[in-house]
Design an enzyme around this catalytic site. Structure first.
Site, short mmCIF file in Angstrom:
data_model
loop_
_atom_site.label_atom_id
_atom_site.label_comp_id
_atom_site.label_asym_id
_atom_site.label_seq_id
_atom_site.Cartn_x
_atom_site.Cartn_y
_atom_site.Cartn_z
CG ASP A 273 -1.83 -1.04 0.94
OD1 ASP A 273 -2.07 -1.54 0.36
OD2 ASP A 273 -2.18 -1.52 2.54
CE LYS B 172 -4.20 -6.23 0.84
NZ LYS B 172 -4.77 -5.12 0.39
CB THR B 173 -2.23 -4.62 -6.04
OG1 THR B 173 -2.74 -5.99 -6.74
CG2 THR B 173 -0.07 -5.26 -6.17
CG HIS B 174 -5.14 -0.91 -2.46
ND1 HIS B 174 -6.71 -0.94 -2.50
CD2 HIS B 174 -4.71 -1.04 -1.01
CE1 HIS B 174 -7.01 -1.46 -0.84
NE2 HIS B 174 -5.93 -1.34 -0.53
CE LYS C 187 -11.43 -3.48 1.74
NZ LYS C 187 -9.67 -3.52 1.38
CG PHE C 188 -15.29 -4.65 -7.64
CD1 PHE C 188 -15.37 -3.71 -8.21
CD2 PHE C 188 -14.12 -5.70 -7.91
CE1 PHE C 188 -14.14 -3.68 -9.57
CE2 PHE C 188 -13.15 -5.61 -8.78
CZ PHE C 188 -13.32 -4.91 -9.87
CG ASP D 293 -22.02 0.85 -7.95
OD1 ASP D 293 -23.69 0.10 -8.37
OD2 ASP D 293 -21.36 1.23 -8.18
CB ILE D 294 -25.80 -1.59 -10.31
CG1 ILE D 294 -24.99 -1.19 -11.45
CG2 ILE D 294 -26.79 -1.37 -9.57
CD1 ILE D 294 -26.16 -0.44 -12.73
N GLY D 295 -23.92 -4.83 -11.43
CA GLY D 295 -23.08 -6.32 -11.64
C GLY D 295 -22.72 -5.15 -13.08
#
Ligand code: 6AU
Length: 303
Positions: free
Chosen positions: A44, A66-68, A113-114, A116-118
């Site tokens: 991070d 693990k990336t951001h 970290k999604f 929202d709508i599909g």
């Protein structure tokens, strides 16, 4: 301890690999088993050059990076650390990461970290600047917006995999979170896991927390053995990391987490806040060894 949790603790990763319905989970189990590490580095920090340098040093110690990638700065710096005005093209950065992953044998998890709508998460996953599906073996998502999130991401992954049949993609859900005051409840976690378990070919694991340990136990009780639990908020007691704690992060000893069922330890500041690359490698080795000891102990204690 119930029989199910006991089986989970005592079954080695190579056997759990065979029980995983998602191919990315299977590969991660086998990688952790063969490379003898269950450490994930949470990278991070700003600066793509720094990321590539750190990965070159720490790559041999980790199973997972693990990336951001959206907090990364792509400006190039000179030896004095000053920005030169040049920018590394994103594709070049990804090629270098993929090469490091191949050289050092680790997998890549974009912590997007999604939620929202599909139809939107599908485009966020496959398109835009980052085209995450093309390079991340794993991504994560909340169940908050309902099963459409999973379906959208899965469609994105399937369309990519149809053209790249030798690759693997998997989704990690967030039933619980680590920070102080977060709103994840038992019901929310249960709902998230129920939703994820309806898509075992794609949903391969959970983010968990060991604080309190009942939350980790909840995940274990609900999950088939092929499902992976990964815990952030990991820090050895002697290792001081002030900044994230000031902003609410809650840390638990990785040995405790792994002995109690966490499969992957996600460690960020505990490693990358060390000043020199040599110190960072040494810290990564300490975490890696702690994880291996805890895994050996959990199998032995239960057996
Ligand atoms: O070791 P740290 O505290 O420096 O870094 C922890 C890493 C960060 C967070 O974005 C991530 O773990 N994380 C997550 C993830 C992985 O989804 C969930 C959570 O509840 N807490 C948490 O810290 O990169």
């Amino acid at each position: 301890m119930d029989d199910f949790t006991q089986a989970r603790l005592e079954t080695p990763f190579n056997e759990r690999a065979e029980m995983a319905e998602n191919p990315a989970a299977r590969d991660l189990f086998m990688l952790m088993h063969e490379k003898k590490t269950n450490l994930a580095l949470a990278a991070d920090f700003y600066g793509i050059q720094k990321l590539l340098g750190v990965i070159d040093a720490i790559g041999p110690e980790i199973a997972l990076l693990k990336t951001h990638m959206d907090l990364m700065d792509y400006g190039l710096r000179n030896e004095k650390g000053e920005l030169t005005g040049e920018v590394m093209p994103f594709d070049e950065a990804i090629s270098a990461l993929e090469q490091a992953a191949e050289d050092h044998n680790f997998m890549i998890f974009e912590d997007r970290k999604f939620v929202d709508i599909g139809g939107v998460v599908k485009r966020q996953y496959t398109g835009g600047h980052f085209r995450i599906v093309e390079w991340a073996h794993f991504v994560n998502a909340y169940g908050l917006a309902g099963p459409g999130t999973i379906k959208g991401l899965r469609e994105g992954a399937d369309e990519y995999l149809a053209k790249h049949p030798d690759e693997v993609r998997g989704l990690i859900m967030l039933p619980y979170m680590t920070p102080e005051g977060n709103l994840t409840t038992h019901e929310f976690a249960q709902g998230t896991m129920d939703m994820g378990l309806k898509h075992p070919e794609f949903v391969m694991g959970w983010i968990g927390t060991g604080n309190p340990v009942e939350k980790l136990q909840h995940e274990m009780q609900v999950s088939p053995l092929g499902i992976i639990t990964a815990t952030p908020g990991c820090k050895l007691p002697a290792n001081e990391v002030v900044e994230n704690e000031r902003l609410g992060q809650v840390y638990t000893d990785p040995k405790f987490l792994v002995e109690n069922g966490a499969d992957v330890m996600i460690v960020g500041s505990g490693i990358y806040k060390k000043e020199t690359p040599a110190d960072q490698v040494a810290a990564a080795q300490i975490y890696r060894n702690a994880g291996q000891e805890a895994l050996a102990r959990r199998v032995a204690e239960v057996a």
